[in-house]
Design an enzyme around this catalytic site. Structure first.
Site, short mmCIF file in Angstrom:
data_model
loop_
_atom_site.label_atom_id
_atom_site.label_comp_id
_atom_site.label_asym_id
_atom_site.label_seq_id
_atom_site.Cartn_x
_atom_site.Cartn_y
_atom_site.Cartn_z
N ALA A 80 10.91 71.19 74.69
CA ALA A 80 10.02 70.17 74.12
C ALA A 80 8.57 70.59 74.35
CB ALA A 80 10.31 68.81 74.75
N SER A 139 5.25 73.10 72.50
CA SER A 139 4.43 72.95 71.30
C SER A 139 5.27 72.99 70.02
CB SER A 139 3.38 74.05 71.25
OG SER A 139 2.68 74.09 72.46
N ALA A 157 0.27 75.01 67.15
CA ALA A 157 0.32 73.74 67.87
C ALA A 157 0.08 74.01 69.34
CB ALA A 157 1.69 73.08 67.68
N LYS A 177 4.37 91.39 62.27
CA LYS A 177 3.60 90.47 63.10
C LYS A 177 3.38 91.07 64.49
CE LYS A 177 3.26 85.64 64.44
NZ LYS A 177 3.99 84.43 64.80
N SER A 205 -3.89 84.48 70.87
CA SER A 205 -2.98 83.69 71.71
C SER A 205 -2.86 84.32 73.11
CB SER A 205 -1.61 83.59 71.05
OG SER A 205 -1.14 84.88 70.72
#
Ligand code: NAP
Length: 303
Positions: free
Chosen positions: A8, A10, A129, A182, A250
């Protein structure tokens, strides 16, 4: 189809809240009974969109519950994925599907080896998020999610749930190519932003370093059977650096906030695969070692 969302954090919250509000049955899987008790005290997941917070009372259980799981969304970090998958392995039905939201590469194979009967479906997402409280997540950047099964091109029927939940997505037979691309973009940008302690745009002052890394990464992608992911890599890296010039990567954010990085599944994975293929990537290797030294200096895990 009943979704079980493990993690639970982002992305797990972002997916669980949107699925639940569209009427899709969802159950959250939390680490232990203590986390479950904290969750129940709060009454649900809070998702903040455009400054507006909404509470979604998504049902939850701890991973050690015994009910069966047919569709699992694994929404933890890459370094937690294998153990998290193992913790619910006994609950999966023989025809279970497991969607893997982890960034980078390496964790997907580890999970698939742990769950040999399940259909594992890696995903690659550009949604953004972050958590700003316990069980509370801010939807910071709209994006798109690609999903695919490297072993089976048939799309699963539950994609309809994503449609009704408004989760922008696409089924692709080439998910590995997307994940490699990526990963390569990440390797060319993120470690350097940590070492130079700069925003993505700061790399415009180090063009030679970036170009050298792109050349090694392109060769590595070709050697490991992903030539499409190597096409025009250097140009795309430059485009991303410009388009996201004001952002911190990030990995930079993780380091700045004292959080463990996913280094082993990003540049660490690239170097490990290069070694396996006898592909020389001296600059990537040095970059990995310098990054590990920087993490150690800051008291953070180096893997
Ligand atoms: P996160 O916010 O740290 O959430 C991970 C969650 O997994 C945490 O809530 C953690 O629980 C939970 N967890 C870990 N091990 C568990 C276990 N064994 N049992 C139950 N729960 C467990 O991570 P995230 O940002 O959502 O990232 C997930 C993945 O998506 C990463 O690979 C990331 O790189 C990728 N991704 C993230 C974004 C983004 O914008 N956030 C975008 C694209 C890709 P605790 O809270 O108890 O620690």
């Amino acid at each position: 189809m009943h979704w079980h969302v493990l993690g639970a954090g982002s992305l797990g919250t972002l997916w669980a809240a949107r699925l639940a509000r569209s009427g899709v049955p969802v159950t959250l899987l939390l680490r232990d009974r203590q986390r479950l008790a904290s969750y129940r005290l709060l009454g649900g997941l809070t998702l903040v969109e455009q400054g507006q917070a909404s509470l979604y009372p998504v049902p939850a259980q701890s991973v050690d519950d015994t009910s069966s799981i047919r569709l699992l969304l694994l929404a933890c970090k890459a370094y937690d994925a294998e153990a998290a998958a193992a913790s619910v392995a006994h609950r999966l039905t023989p025809d279970a599907h497991v969607v893997l939201l982890q960034n980078g590469l390496g964790s997907q194979d580890a999970v698939a080896a742990r769950l040999p009967r399940a259909r594992c479906i890696p995903a690659s997402s550009t949604e953004g998020a972050f958590r700003d409280g316990d069980f509370r997540v801010v939807f910071a950047g709209h994006g798109h999610t690609w999903l695919g099964d490297p072993l089976n091109p048939t799309s699963p029927e539950w994609l309809e749930d994503l449609q009704s939940a408004g989760i922008s997505h696409e089924w692709t037979p080439d998910i590995l190519s997307r994940l490699w691309r990526k990963l390569a973009l990440n390797c060319a940008i993120n470690p350097l932003t940590v070492l130079h302690d700069c925003r993505n745009g700061g790399l415009q002052a180090h063009p030679a370093q970036v170009t050298t890394l792109c050349a090694e990464l392109s060769e590595l992608l070709c050697v490991c059977g992903q030539p499409a992911a190597a096409e025009h890599l250097a140009e795309e890296v430059q485009r991303v650096i410009k388009a996201t010039a004001a952002n911190y990567s990030s990995m930079h954010q993780d380091v700045a906030q004292g959080r463990r990085t996913e280094i082993s599944y990003l540049i660490g994975h690239a170097c490990a695969v290069a070694q396996r293929h006898n592909c020389a990537v001296p600059h990537l290797q040095v970059l990995l070692e310098r990054l590990q030294a920087e993490l150690a200096l800051k008291g953070l895990p180096t893997t």
